[in-house]
Design a protein around this motif. Sequence first.
Motif, PDB file in Angstrom:
ATOM      1  N   ARG A  83      34.855 -27.030  46.954  1.00  0.00           N
ATOM      2  CA  ARG A  83      35.755 -27.464  46.302  1.00  0.00           C
ATOM      3  C   ARG A  83      37.121 -26.833  46.860  1.00  0.00           C
ATOM      4  O   ARG A  83      37.918 -27.440  47.485  1.00  0.00           O
ATOM      5  CB  ARG A  83      35.622 -27.414  45.022  1.00  0.00           C
ATOM      6  CG  ARG A  83      36.455 -28.073  43.948  1.00  0.00           C
ATOM      7  CD  ARG A  83      37.963 -27.615  43.926  1.00  0.00           C
ATOM      8  NE  ARG A  83      37.955 -26.085  43.012  1.00  0.00           N
ATOM      9  CZ  ARG A  83      38.836 -25.767  42.890  1.00  0.00           C
ATOM     10  NH1 ARG A  83      40.314 -26.130  43.369  1.00  0.00           N
ATOM     11  NH2 ARG A  83      39.021 -24.482  42.217  1.00  0.00           N
ATOM     12  N   ASP A  84      37.418 -25.656  46.610  1.00  0.00           N
ATOM     13  CA  ASP A  84      38.607 -24.935  46.795  1.00  0.00           C
ATOM     14  C   ASP A  84      38.649 -24.786  48.561  1.00  0.00           C
ATOM     15  O   ASP A  84      39.727 -24.754  49.104  1.00  0.00           O
ATOM     16  CB  ASP A  84      38.802 -23.561  46.280  1.00  0.00           C
ATOM     17  CG  ASP A  84      40.438 -23.344  45.950  1.00  0.00           C
ATOM     18  OD1 ASP A  84      41.264 -23.455  46.905  1.00  0.00           O
ATOM     19  OD2 ASP A  84      40.724 -22.621  45.051  1.00  0.00           O
ATOM     20  N   ASN A 107      37.943 -18.092  33.243  1.00  0.00           N
ATOM     21  CA  ASN A 107      38.373 -17.636  34.483  1.00  0.00           C
ATOM     22  C   ASN A 107      39.869 -17.311  34.649  1.00  0.00           C
ATOM     23  O   ASN A 107      40.540 -18.222  33.797  1.00  0.00           O
ATOM     24  CB  ASN A 107      37.962 -18.907  35.587  1.00  0.00           C
ATOM     25  CG  ASN A 107      38.221 -18.563  36.979  1.00  0.00           C
ATOM     26  OD1 ASN A 107      38.164 -17.539  37.455  1.00  0.00           O
ATOM     27  ND2 ASN A 107      38.767 -19.631  37.534  1.00  0.00           N
ATOM     28  N   PRO A 146      42.734 -17.259  37.153  1.00  0.00           N
ATOM     29  CA  PRO A 146      42.658 -17.328  38.481  1.00  0.00           C
ATOM     30  C   PRO A 146      44.283 -16.464  38.841  1.00  0.00           C
ATOM     31  O   PRO A 146      45.237 -16.631  38.127  1.00  0.00           O
ATOM     32  CB  PRO A 146      43.179 -19.081  38.607  1.00  0.00           C
ATOM     33  CG  PRO A 146      42.710 -19.602  37.545  1.00  0.00           C
ATOM     34  CD  PRO A 146      42.671 -18.489  36.470  1.00  0.00           C
ATOM     35  N   THR A 191      46.393 -17.990  41.146  1.00  0.00           N
ATOM     36  CA  THR A 191      46.465 -19.318  41.756  1.00  0.00           C
ATOM     37  C   THR A 191      47.597 -19.229  43.147  1.00  0.00           C
ATOM     38  O   THR A 191      47.116 -19.849  44.042  1.00  0.00           O
ATOM     39  CB  THR A 191      47.107 -20.322  41.037  1.00  0.00           C
ATOM     40  OG1 THR A 191      46.321 -20.234  39.717  1.00  0.00           O
ATOM     41  CG2 THR A 191      47.247 -21.682  41.427  1.00  0.00           C
ATOM     42  N   HIS A 220      39.379 -15.429  40.210  1.00  0.00           N
ATOM     43  CA  HIS A 220      39.594 -16.310  41.055  1.00  0.00           C
ATOM     44  C   HIS A 220      40.762 -16.032  41.863  1.00  0.00           C
ATOM     45  O   HIS A 220      41.712 -16.209  41.358  1.00  0.00           O
ATOM     46  CB  HIS A 220      39.715 -17.646  40.628  1.00  0.00           C
ATOM     47  CG  HIS A 220      39.927 -18.927  41.663  1.00  0.00           C
ATOM     48  ND1 HIS A 220      38.699 -19.771  41.677  1.00  0.00           N
ATOM     49  CD2 HIS A 220      40.857 -19.069  42.172  1.00  0.00           C
ATOM     50  CE1 HIS A 220      39.366 -20.818  42.658  1.00  0.00           C
ATOM     51  NE2 HIS A 220      40.683 -20.295  42.905  1.00  0.00           N
ATOM     52  N   HIS A 237      43.362 -15.886  45.194  1.00  0.00           N
ATOM     53  CA  HIS A 237      43.992 -16.374  46.596  1.00  0.00           C
ATOM     54  C   HIS A 237      44.415 -15.362  47.378  1.00  0.00           C
ATOM     55  O   HIS A 237      44.976 -14.014  47.021  1.00  0.00           O
ATOM     56  CB  HIS A 237      44.955 -17.602  46.311  1.00  0.00           C
ATOM     57  CG  HIS A 237      44.149 -18.752  46.007  1.00  0.00           C
ATOM     58  ND1 HIS A 237      43.738 -19.703  46.923  1.00  0.00           N
ATOM     59  CD2 HIS A 237      43.633 -19.391  44.715  1.00  0.00           C
ATOM     60  CE1 HIS A 237      43.035 -20.826  46.329  1.00  0.00           C
ATOM     61  NE2 HIS A 237      43.132 -20.518  44.991  1.00  0.00           N
TER      62      HIS A 237
HETATM   63  C1  KIV Z   1      41.030 -24.665  39.564  1.00  0.00           C
HETATM   64  C2  KIV Z   1      41.605 -23.239  39.347  1.00  0.00           C
HETATM   65  C3  KIV Z   1      40.574 -22.312  39.271  1.00  0.00           C
HETATM   66  C4  KIV Z   1      42.260 -22.793  40.965  1.00  0.00           C
HETATM   67  O1  KIV Z   1      41.526 -23.406  41.899  1.00  0.00           O
HETATM   68  C5  KIV Z   1      43.244 -21.975  41.045  1.00  0.00           C
HETATM   69  O2  KIV Z   1      44.172 -21.612  40.193  1.00  0.00           O
HETATM   70  O3  KIV Z   1      43.466 -21.552  42.082  1.00  0.00           O
END
Ligand code: KIV
Length: 531
Positions: free
Chosen positions: A38-39, A192, A194, A196, A227, A229
């Motif tokens: 997905r991501d 969760n 995140p 983001t 989660h 990045h």
């Molecule tokens: C959908 C969420 C978990 C997401 O991918 C993000 O916030 O980066």
Amino acid sequence: MSSSSSPATDQPAGGDAAGAAETATEKRHIRIFDTTLRDGEQSPGASMNLSEKLEVAHHLADLGVDIIEAGFPIASPGDFESVRQIAESIDKSTICGLARCSEKDILRAADAIAPAQQGRIHVFLATSAIHREFKLRMTPDEIVRRAVEGVKLARSRCEDIEFSPEDACRTEHDFLCRVVEAAIDAGATTINVPDTVGYITPEEVFKIFQMLRNRVPNIDKAVLSTHCHDDLGMAVANSLAAVAAGAGQIECTINGIGERAGNAALEEVVMAMKTRSDFYQTTTRIDSKRLVPVSRLVSKVTGINVQRNKAIVGRNAFAHESGIHQDGMLKERSTYEIMSPEEVGFVKTDLVLGKHSGRAALADRAKTLGFHLEGEELQRVFEQFKVLADKKKEIYDGDIMALVQQEISGKSEGQAWSLVNYEVTSKTGQTPRVKLTLSDGNEEKSAEVAEGDGPIDAAFWAVEQITGIDLICKEFRVRSATLGRDAIGEVNLEVEHKGKLYRGVGVSTDSVESTILAMLNAINRIAGGAA
Ligand SMILES: CC(C)C(=O)C(=O)O
Ligand SMILES: CC(=O)SCCNC(=O)CCNC(=O)[C@H](O)C(C)(C)COP(=O)(O)OP(=O)(O)OC[C@H]1O[C@@H](n2cnc3c(N)ncnc32)[C@H](O)[C@@H]1OP(=O)(O)O
């Protein structure tokens, strides 16, 4: 960073040989939530077709991933179908589908994961002031109401519900606590948190998780998840800080692929927790010996190379170059090695395959590399293997990986173009000439062109002429799959057709043939609708 939930030992650091003892404390199980499909697929140019997604999902399940986020079912019919087929065929892991806080998204995700033995719906809604005001144009009260409605609807269709306040790490703490409490009351079983946009630091993540655990009254009714990045290169450090502060789930991807700079790399968070279990006091279900094969597979099907010096799975991750290090390694490996290459799945090859090898040896070698070949699939790869073995004396692991990848990538739906034969003439100072015959599955079609800057350009013209599909070449990469002059050349293409990007891969000892095969792979994706 030390905390009550992550007692560091006062033993010297350095692994078993240095004598670090583990405490008797019971280790906490950390769920690994993989979002490569997905991501990870949100990485520009990383789209996978159905058979590639199924292959990756099976590898993730064998790896021991607890939850596989298989896609975003509302995004396209192809996304819906891949989530549904993964849900249908995998029972070792929970299969999760992503949904916005909207009825149509949630119902679509519920339908996609319905066949799963264990299914999860992941509902998200941004909570930070920037996202509320400029993107969603909603007031804080509306956000809470939509989040509650979304979680309740999802919970009416599935027991296992994850809620993500998107951009949580830039959200005002009071408001974040309010949304999280409301989502848990509405039925969310995982919360969760995140990061983001990859903005947060490890110290801040630690404080946010601690704050949520201290201030949200019903927090014990849900598992906390992280989660992260990698925009500032801190995704792995941030995920581990969240674990140290009590998170029970890490969201991550193989090779750290994902939107923009990517997500936390699964192999890094897992091996950090394993190698430093004395510090983190955690365990996972991951079979670390499968990390390298799954990393290679994801790299191949997404076309995103793993950098040589990448931690855990990079080609240089266990290479010791300098004399003093080599001397230390020869005397005692633990002087410079904190984990062994075998532990993460690098294999020493003593069996070299060749033209006299049979199906059993090929299947066995493929299995060691992480691929289960059987039936017709084994037969097709075996036929390619024999053709290659006639051209090359010895077949290495890289050759086998390249053949298997071509098989996985080539399994696309609908009409499938294939190469029948070609002839190329190229001389200094003369326009190259290509005679090409392709099959569209029903009949053979031929063209002869004398055009282009070289034989590869001429091959492009000929393929376009026969298939009637125009392609703009955006990226063209050739690499050798193994060492030696007779190595397989692997061509990875990125082409544009009607404004969309498509990838293609082709392997052969002849670079013109690899190019034609890569073009046909891209054209079959166009025909099958997978970018
Ligand atoms: C959908 C969420 C978990 C997401 O991918 C993000 O916030 O980066
Ligand atoms: C942080 C993340 O990684 S979230 C996941 C991101 N992944 C993707 O976006 C990949 C797949 N996305 C898609 O295929 C498309 O964006 C779709 C099918 C989901 C939606 O397409 P479209 O209907 O054309 O909408 P578009 O993408 O232009 O805009 C998104 C809309 O969703 C709204 N939205 C965004 N997040 C949410 C949410 N969590 N809940 C409800 N609505 C939301 C936006 O405000 C916008 O609404 P608007 O059109 O009324 O302004």
